[in-house]
Design an enzyme around this catalytic site. Structure first.
Site, PDB file in Angstrom:
ATOM      1  N   LYS A  37      13.372  46.858  49.381  1.00  0.00           N
ATOM      2  CA  LYS A  37      12.416  46.484  48.331  1.00  0.00           C
ATOM      3  C   LYS A  37      11.485  45.402  48.839  1.00  0.00           C
ATOM      4  CE  LYS A  37      15.042  47.975  44.459  1.00  0.00           C
ATOM      5  NZ  LYS A  37      15.725  47.561  43.258  1.00  0.00           N
ATOM      6  N   GLY A  60      26.820  54.096  47.508  1.00  0.00           N
ATOM      7  CA  GLY A  60      25.414  54.499  47.562  1.00  0.00           C
ATOM      8  C   GLY A  60      24.972  55.179  48.838  1.00  0.00           C
ATOM      9  N   ASP A  69      17.979  44.961  48.407  1.00  0.00           N
ATOM     10  CA  ASP A  69      17.199  44.386  47.307  1.00  0.00           C
ATOM     11  C   ASP A  69      17.036  42.890  47.614  1.00  0.00           C
ATOM     12  OD1 ASP A  69      16.297  43.458  44.865  1.00  0.00           O
ATOM     13  OD2 ASP A  69      17.625  44.672  43.663  1.00  0.00           O
TER      14      ASP A  69
HETATM   15  P1  5GP Z   1      21.243  43.235  47.171  1.00  0.00           P
HETATM   16  O1  5GP Z   1      22.521  42.512  47.485  1.00  0.00           O
HETATM   17  O2  5GP Z   1      20.406  43.515  48.398  1.00  0.00           O
HETATM   18  O3  5GP Z   1      20.448  42.540  46.088  1.00  0.00           O
HETATM   19  O4  5GP Z   1      21.627  44.615  46.502  1.00  0.00           O
HETATM   20  C1  5GP Z   1      22.196  45.630  47.241  1.00  0.00           C
HETATM   21  C2  5GP Z   1      22.946  46.618  46.397  1.00  0.00           C
HETATM   22  O5  5GP Z   1      22.519  46.631  45.031  1.00  0.00           O
HETATM   23  C3  5GP Z   1      22.677  48.023  46.927  1.00  0.00           C
HETATM   24  O6  5GP Z   1      23.584  48.389  47.962  1.00  0.00           O
HETATM   25  C4  5GP Z   1      22.813  48.880  45.687  1.00  0.00           C
HETATM   26  O7  5GP Z   1      24.162  49.210  45.484  1.00  0.00           O
HETATM   27  C5  5GP Z   1      22.346  47.958  44.566  1.00  0.00           C
HETATM   28  N1  5GP Z   1      20.909  48.178  44.265  1.00  0.00           N
HETATM   29  C6  5GP Z   1      19.883  47.384  44.620  1.00  0.00           C
HETATM   30  N2  5GP Z   1      18.707  47.880  44.176  1.00  0.00           N
HETATM   31  C7  5GP Z   1      19.014  49.048  43.552  1.00  0.00           C
HETATM   32  C8  5GP Z   1      18.213  50.050  42.885  1.00  0.00           C
HETATM   33  O8  5GP Z   1      16.980  50.000  42.775  1.00  0.00           O
HETATM   34  N3  5GP Z   1      18.893  51.101  42.348  1.00  0.00           N
HETATM   35  C9  5GP Z   1      20.256  51.229  42.427  1.00  0.00           C
HETATM   36  N4  5GP Z   1      20.811  52.294  41.861  1.00  0.00           N
HETATM   37  N5  5GP Z   1      21.039  50.303  43.053  1.00  0.00           N
HETATM   38  C10 5GP Z   1      20.418  49.232  43.600  1.00  0.00           C
END
Ligand code: 5GP
Length: 189
Positions: A143, A56, A115
């Site tokens: 977020k 990403g 996220d």
């Molecule tokens: P976390 O571990 O913070 O919940 O999620 C992080 C990872 O989830 C990010 O690096 C990304 O790859 C994916 N991710 C989280 N939110 C989004 C979103 O709104 N869109 C997309 N495409 N990927 C997301």
């Protein structure tokens, strides 16, 4: 009749899976220039090692690096987190590890989006154990209100609402990464 304006995909064609634009291209690019200037000031006299989290962050990493006026070095790691297509479980597996040794380096992790913050918290613990001189994080999108613990982000591009978004490196099933803006994703996960 569907009156919702449709956002064009990378070929300029209306895509019903794409919702409103959350951060347009010009706003995104202006903020990246600001972040680059801030990083340039903070790391003056040093050569930070930028660690991009694949896939990403590759587009953000490329634009951010060109906004930093320092002799930066690059490395990449790829992680996969178990969970559904749109939710992380917090169990993270390193799919591609770094090539470089982090000991004594000023490491700046470049993340696309935070996220729940679970992926980052795993990464931070993993990288800290390798003995860097410093370890900071630059996340383009965070977020609002979803992180379970304080993700301790030194640089943040934009706080965004807690919707699933695509574009500017962020995908659904590998699509949409090359959109130059980010927008809500309305389609099936
Ligand atoms: P976390 O571990 O913070 O919940 O999620 C992080 C990872 O989830 C990010 O690096 C990304 O790859 C994916 N991710 C989280 N939110 C989004 C979103 O709104 N869109 C997309 N495409 N990927 C997301």
């Amino acid at each position: 009749m569907n009156l919702r304006p449709t956002v064009p995909d990378c070929m300029g064609e209306a895509d019903p899976n794409l919702g409103d634009i959350v951060v347009p291209e010009d706003v995104l690019q202006r903020r990246i220039v600001e972040l680059g200037a801030e990083i340039t000031r903070d790391y003056e006299g040093r050569a930070p090692l930028l660690v991009g989290v694949l896939k990403g962050a590759f587009i953000f990493m490329s634009d951010l690096a060109r906004a930093i006026r320092l002799p930066v070095e690059f490395d990449f790691m790829a992680v996969s987190s178990y969970g559904s297509a749109t939710k992380t479980s917090g169990v993270v597996r390193i799919v591609k590890d770094l090539d470089l040794d982090l000991s004594g380096r000023d490491v700046l992790v470049v993340e696309d989006i935070v996220d729940s913050g679970l992926t980052l918290s795993y990464l931070r613990r993993n990288l800290q154990a390798r003995g860097p001189a410093s370890l900071e994080v630059c996340a383009l999108f965070v977020k609002d209100g979803l992180q379970k613990s304080d993700p301790d982000l030194r640089y943040v591009g934009f706080p965004i609402p807690p919707d699933f978004v695509v574009g500017y490196g962020l995908d659904v099933a590998e699509r949409y990464r090359n959109l130059p803006f980010i927008c809500r994703y309305l389609g099936p996960a």
